[in-house]
Design a protein around this motif. Structure first.
Motif, PDB file in Angstrom:
ATOM      1  N   TYR A 663       0.854  -1.205   0.000  1.00  0.00           N
ATOM      2  CA  TYR A 663       0.000   0.000   0.000  1.00  0.00           C
ATOM      3  C   TYR A 663       0.885   1.250   0.000  1.00  0.00           C
ATOM      4  O   TYR A 663       0.646   2.215  -0.745  1.00  0.00           O
ATOM      5  CB  TYR A 663      -0.918  -0.021   1.219  1.00  0.00           C
ATOM      6  N   ALA A 664       1.950   1.241   0.826  1.00  0.00           N
ATOM      7  CA  ALA A 664       2.867   2.388   0.894  1.00  0.00           C
ATOM      8  C   ALA A 664       3.572   2.584  -0.443  1.00  0.00           C
ATOM      9  O   ALA A 664       3.767   3.719  -0.906  1.00  0.00           O
ATOM     10  CB  ALA A 664       3.893   2.175   2.010  1.00  0.00           C
ATOM     11  N   ILE A 665       3.930   1.469  -1.092  1.00  0.00           N
ATOM     12  CA  ILE A 665       4.638   1.548  -2.382  1.00  0.00           C
ATOM     13  C   ILE A 665       3.752   2.198  -3.440  1.00  0.00           C
ATOM     14  O   ILE A 665       4.166   3.120  -4.145  1.00  0.00           O
ATOM     15  CB  ILE A 665       5.114   0.141  -2.831  1.00  0.00           C
ATOM     16  N   VAL A 666       2.506   1.735  -3.557  1.00  0.00           N
ATOM     17  CA  VAL A 666       1.633   2.297  -4.605  1.00  0.00           C
ATOM     18  C   VAL A 666       1.187   3.716  -4.248  1.00  0.00           C
ATOM     19  O   VAL A 666       0.992   4.564  -5.118  1.00  0.00           O
ATOM     20  CB  VAL A 666       0.397   1.397  -4.905  1.00  0.00           C
ATOM     21  N   ASN A 667       1.065   3.989  -2.949  1.00  0.00           N
ATOM     22  CA  ASN A 667       0.627   5.310  -2.513  1.00  0.00           C
ATOM     23  C   ASN A 667       1.662   6.376  -2.825  1.00  0.00           C
ATOM     24  O   ASN A 667       1.342   7.553  -2.994  1.00  0.00           O
ATOM     25  CB  ASN A 667       0.352   5.300  -1.006  1.00  0.00           C
ATOM     26  N   SER A 668       2.945   5.959  -2.876  1.00  0.00           N
ATOM     27  CA  SER A 668       3.996   6.947  -3.155  1.00  0.00           C
ATOM     28  C   SER A 668       4.227   7.108  -4.649  1.00  0.00           C
ATOM     29  O   SER A 668       5.109   7.831  -5.074  1.00  0.00           O
ATOM     30  CB  SER A 668       5.299   6.524  -2.484  1.00  0.00           C
ATOM     31  N   GLY A 669       3.424   6.414  -5.472  1.00  0.00           N
ATOM     32  CA  GLY A 669       3.483   6.679  -6.912  1.00  0.00           C
ATOM     33  C   GLY A 669       4.102   5.582  -7.750  1.00  0.00           C
ATOM     34  O   GLY A 669       4.304   5.759  -8.940  1.00  0.00           O
ATOM     35  N   THR A 670       4.418   4.418  -7.146  1.00  0.00           N
ATOM     36  CA  THR A 670       5.031   3.325  -7.922  1.00  0.00           C
ATOM     37  C   THR A 670       3.960   2.334  -8.362  1.00  0.00           C
ATOM     38  O   THR A 670       3.127   1.916  -7.561  1.00  0.00           O
ATOM     39  CB  THR A 670       6.082   2.586  -7.058  1.00  0.00           C
ATOM     40  N   LYS A 671       3.989   1.964  -9.639  1.00  0.00           N
ATOM     41  CA  LYS A 671       3.022   0.996 -10.162  1.00  0.00           C
ATOM     42  C   LYS A 671       3.487  -0.429  -9.829  1.00  0.00           C
ATOM     43  O   LYS A 671       4.669  -0.723  -9.909  1.00  0.00           O
ATOM     44  CB  LYS A 671       2.935   1.110 -11.689  1.00  0.00           C
ATOM     45  N   GLU A 720      -8.007  -5.288   0.773  1.00  0.00           N
ATOM     46  CA  GLU A 720      -6.653  -4.689   0.796  1.00  0.00           C
ATOM     47  C   GLU A 720      -5.914  -4.966  -0.511  1.00  0.00           C
ATOM     48  O   GLU A 720      -5.247  -4.082  -1.060  1.00  0.00           O
ATOM     49  CB  GLU A 720      -5.848  -5.246   1.986  1.00  0.00           C
ATOM     50  N   ILE A 721      -6.073  -6.212  -1.015  1.00  0.00           N
ATOM     51  CA  ILE A 721      -5.386  -6.577  -2.264  1.00  0.00           C
ATOM     52  C   ILE A 721      -5.935  -5.766  -3.431  1.00  0.00           C
ATOM     53  O   ILE A 721      -5.185  -5.213  -4.247  1.00  0.00           O
ATOM     54  CB  ILE A 721      -5.519  -8.098  -2.526  1.00  0.00           C
ATOM     55  N   MET A 722      -7.274  -5.643  -3.503  1.00  0.00           N
ATOM     56  CA  MET A 722      -7.889  -4.914  -4.624  1.00  0.00           C
ATOM     57  C   MET A 722      -7.655  -3.397  -4.514  1.00  0.00           C
ATOM     58  O   MET A 722      -7.597  -2.695  -5.521  1.00  0.00           O
ATOM     59  CB  MET A 722      -9.392  -5.227  -4.694  1.00  0.00           C
ATOM     60  N   ARG A 723      -7.503  -2.897  -3.261  1.00  0.00           N
ATOM     61  CA  ARG A 723      -7.192  -1.466  -3.097  1.00  0.00           C
ATOM     62  C   ARG A 723      -5.813  -1.171  -3.700  1.00  0.00           C
ATOM     63  O   ARG A 723      -5.597  -0.131  -4.333  1.00  0.00           O
ATOM     64  CB  ARG A 723      -7.221  -1.090  -1.613  1.00  0.00           C
ATOM     65  N   ILE A 724      -4.890  -2.127  -3.520  1.00  0.00           N
ATOM     66  CA  ILE A 724      -3.541  -1.948  -4.094  1.00  0.00           C
ATOM     67  C   ILE A 724      -3.640  -1.891  -5.622  1.00  0.00           C
ATOM     68  O   ILE A 724      -3.043  -1.029  -6.264  1.00  0.00           O
ATOM     69  CB  ILE A 724      -2.596  -3.097  -3.626  1.00  0.00           C
ATOM     70  N   LYS A 725      -4.437  -2.789  -6.201  1.00  0.00           N
ATOM     71  CA  LYS A 725      -4.607  -2.784  -7.668  1.00  0.00           C
ATOM     72  C   LYS A 725      -5.246  -1.475  -8.128  1.00  0.00           C
ATOM     73  O   LYS A 725      -4.798  -0.856  -9.112  1.00  0.00           O
ATOM     74  CB  LYS A 725      -5.452  -3.977  -8.118  1.00  0.00           C
ATOM     75  N   PHE A 726      -6.307  -1.056  -7.405  1.00  0.00           N
ATOM     76  CA  PHE A 726      -7.033   0.163  -7.790  1.00  0.00           C
ATOM     77  C   PHE A 726      -6.099   1.384  -7.794  1.00  0.00           C
ATOM     78  O   PHE A 726      -6.059   2.144  -8.761  1.00  0.00           O
ATOM     79  CB  PHE A 726      -8.203   0.390  -6.825  1.00  0.00           C
ATOM     80  N   LEU A 727      -5.362   1.550  -6.700  1.00  0.00           N
ATOM     81  CA  LEU A 727      -4.468   2.716  -6.597  1.00  0.00           C
ATOM     82  C   LEU A 727      -3.359   2.640  -7.641  1.00  0.00           C
ATOM     83  O   LEU A 727      -2.976   3.657  -8.233  1.00  0.00           O
ATOM     84  CB  LEU A 727      -3.862   2.798  -5.188  1.00  0.00           C
TER      85      LEU A 727
END
Length: 732
Positions: A663-671, A720-727
């Protein structure tokens, strides 16, 4: 050979183009020319080298200049050749030369062309060289950096203790001039005794460098300290400076941080190859590099007059080290700032290195470190402390507020009774102990030593327990500064009484002193104080939320995908008006700033201009990209399509912790692409339901999503898993 004053001035002008001498130079040079043994103590920047260069050029024969560093020799030879038409006038002889080059050097000496020969003591020990010098007319021998002779000096070199026997082997009655920039009374006597300079002239210049400002700051966490260093450097941009550190790792890390923050910096330490070190040194001299971050090896061979600051990130091992290193600032006479960061834990680290040393060396090292602690913690004039250490009297009033303690003086307290007790304590313990034991005794601290010697049975034991260690340390230290007691270096710093001290016990009088810094407490206090931040601009916050809503509609994504509330609050506090500013905002990566930042930057810039807002001036220190090992492992594991459970296990994480990291990884802008895992582990209908939910949601809260979706048998982990995909798909 006696030389007239007129001849001296003519020679000074002819060889160096100067019209007058500095300080004691003229008297020193006359002493050398008259064939007297001469001892010169002159601070860095005082013009020591001229004291042997000019007489060497004026006298018949070749002067031997014994020097500890090859780099220093080369610089000095180049410097002298710069004043002369002939390169043969000065040479060096050391291990860096080929046999052919050594042969040529010796030929030039035999031919009488060479007036100065720089040589390391190790080279002088070779039998073939001693035999060669027996055949040569040696005008005199200069022992440069003579403090290397003494084990109490800051740079002891065993080979230096053999110089006298080597000179005796070469020939009798060769005059000697010994020169040093730092020498305590103990080191001075060591040098004179070892070189057998019985009948000599001594010249001591003042150790006071009036143009240097001394300051000590408490050292907190690494990030805070580096931020302070960057702030210091930014206040005097494009100026030369040196930062001293103890470890190679620190040199590399701090240099990297400075570079990231647009400061031209480079590390310098023994782990670099000779070519890189040489390039770094040249870059510093040629001003391609402004700041060198160095372990203590750097600087002895550098004669750069315009170093504007010397910062000690780590406190040095001795006052001599400190004085020598700070002495590299302000050699041109303009102001130099000397700032040291101090934490008691650094002293403990240094003490660890002493554990395996022989007892005498351990005692000596501990004593030298006690002095450094005393200097760091004192609230008295730092200049007076330093000069007193080198045996020179100085009055606080003459400091001119050129140290932090004189510029920001602490309130003084009356300690007449306590000073009397401190002096009586020294006598009660038979003038046989150092400050640490005396403080334990007076405060009633029953250490093993106190119990073993039954000191706890003596009448004065614990008489001062109403005051803490810092207080009593201040009292004893001020007693030393005021010559009521003295520290006997020969016996590793035992305190002894002076006549003045005995007189004080008989007739006590008012005695006002400032209490020492307790940096640990001061740092804790500043950390506990409420953090003052700029105030959130509620008006701008409302405008930013409106803009976020419009942008979300335009892009057909929920508002939180663009920027979350904490990011908007930070914008409404810091007023970012450039892309670089925006990247410093909490929760905004470079990618996110580029993708969504432009309209927000424009809005804020217009708002700042229209409302004439003064933006917070405190800059944000840019951090070196922090791709921790775990994050890199996770991203690489996903690229290899590793099952998430295996990925968690291989990184010693629980599944919950792994999903937090993701979550932290995708939130900071990394795909990241975890479709391979979703296809195997999340029901197709659940996937669509969760994505539909997040497309319409106001926040990306898992709790809110679970409350809404759990009736459909969707688990928290699936959300949580799908939130990571969505972001990853929508926000990045």
């Amino acid at each position: 050979m006696t030389v007239s004053k007129e001849n001296l001035h003519v020679a000074l002008d002819r060889y160096f183009g100067f019209d007058k001498f500095k300080g004691n130079q003229e008297a020193i040079i006359k002493s050398v020319l008259n064939g007297n043994d001469t001892f010169v103590i002159m601070p860095t920047g005082g013009g020591k080298s001229l004291c042997y260069q000019l007489p060497a050029l004026m006298l018949d024969g070749t002067a031997l200049i014994i020097s500890p560093l090859i780099a220093l020799m080369k610089n000095q030879v180049d410097s002298i050749r710069g004043y002369s038409q002939d390169d043969e006038v000065a040479h060096f002889l050391n291990s860096s030369l080929t046999k052919a080059q050594m042969k040529q050097v010796k030929q030039d000496i035999m031919d009488g062309k060479t007036k100065l020969l720089f040589i390391a003591p190790e080279t002088l020990t070779k039998e073939e060289n001693i035999e060669f010098f027996k055949q040569v007319n040696i005008s005199f021998v200069a022992v440069d950096e003579a403090h290397c002779i003494s084990e109490w000096g800051h740079d002891f070199r065993p080979e230096y203790r053999r110089i006298r026997s080597m000179l005796d082997a070469i020939g009798e009655d060769i005059p000697v001039i010994a020169l040093t920039a730092t020498a305590t009374p103990k080191v001075q006597s060591d040098i004179v005794k070892n070189l057998n300079m019985d009948d000599h002239n001594t010249f001591v210049s003042s150790f006071n460098r009036e143009n240097l400002y001394y300051e000590v700051r408490p050292k907190g966490k690494k990030e805070q300290t580096i931020k302070q260093i960057i702030q210091i450097i930014k206040t005097i941009p494009n100026q030369s400076g040196i930062i001293y550190v103890q470890s190679r790792k620190s040199a590399e890390e701090i240099a990297q941080m400075l570079v990231v923050n647009d400061i031209k910096a480079a590390p310098y330490h023994a782990g670099l190859d000779a070519k890189t070190r040489s390039q770094t040194q040249d870059g510093f001299l040629m001003e391609d590099i402004d700041v060198i971050v160095a372990t203590i090896a750097f600087g002895m061979g550098i004669d750069k007059p315009d170093v504007r600051f010397v910062i000690h990130y780590d406190i040095p091992k001795s006052i001599e080290n400190y004085y020598q290193e700070t002495g590299r600032a302000g050699r041109d006479g303009l102001e130099g700032r000397c700032i040291a960061f101090y934490a008691y834990k650094d002293i403990l680290k240094l003490e660890k290195f002493l554990r395996d040393k022989p007892v005498a060396e351990r005692e000596m090292g501990a004593q030298l470190m006690q002095e450094v602690m005393a200097y760091a913690e004192t609230t008295a004039c730092r200049r007076r402390f330093l000069l007193h250490y080198f045996g020179e009297d100085f009055n606080d009033e003459d400091c001119g507020k050129m140290c932090d303690n004189c510029r920001h003086p602490k309130e003084k307290v009356e300690v007449k009774d306590e000073m009397k007790l401190a002096l009586e304590t020294i006598l009660d313990l038979d003038e046989n102990y150092g400050i640490k034991t005396l403080i334990d005794f007076v405060t009633g601290n029953e250490t093993k030593q106190i119990k073993d010697f039954r000191f706890n049975k003596r009448p004065l034991f614990g008489k001062g327990k109403g005051k803490d260690d810092t207080f009593w340390s201040s009292v004893f230290r001020q007693g030393i500064l005021e010559d009521l007691v003295y520290k006997d270096i020969e016996t590793y710093g035992l305190l002894k009484m002076t006549d003045k001290g005995h007189e004080f016990i008989k007739h006590p009088h008012s005695f006002m002193i400032p209490i020492n810094h307790d940096f640990e407490a001061e740092l804790a206090e500043s950390n506990d104080a409420p953090v003052r931040t700029a105030v959130l601009d509620e008006n701008l916050m409302g405008m930013l939320k409106d803009l976020r809503r419009k942008e979300a509609k335009r892009r057909d994504v929920p508002p939180f995908v663009i920027f979350q509330d904490p990011s908007l609050e930070d914008m409404a506090t810091q007023y970012p008006i450039t892309l670089d500013d925006m990247i410093q905002v909490q929760g905004v990566s470079k990618g996110k700033a580029k993708r969504y930042g432009r309209p927000f930057i424009e809005l804020i810039a217009n708002y700042v201009e229209e409302n004439e807002i003064i933006r917070p001036t405190e800059f944000v220190v840019k951090q070196v990209a922090n791709k921790s090992k775990v994050k890199v492992n996770i991203i690489q594991g996903i690229d290899r399509k590793m099952p998430l459970e295996d990925l968690a296990g291989s990184n010693s994480l629980s599944m919950e912790e792994l999903l937090e990291e993701l979550y932290a990884i995708v939130n900071s802008g990394t795909k990241v692409n975890i479709d391979y895992y979703i296809d195997e582990n999340v029901d197709e209908y659940s996937r669509e339901d969760i994505l539909d939910y997040f497309r319409e949601a106001k926040t990306d809260s898992v709790e809110e999503a679970y409350a809404e979706l759990n009736e459909d048998d969707i688990t928290r982990e699936e959300i949580e898993i799908m939130r990571i995909k969505f972001l990853s798909d929508y926000a990045n």
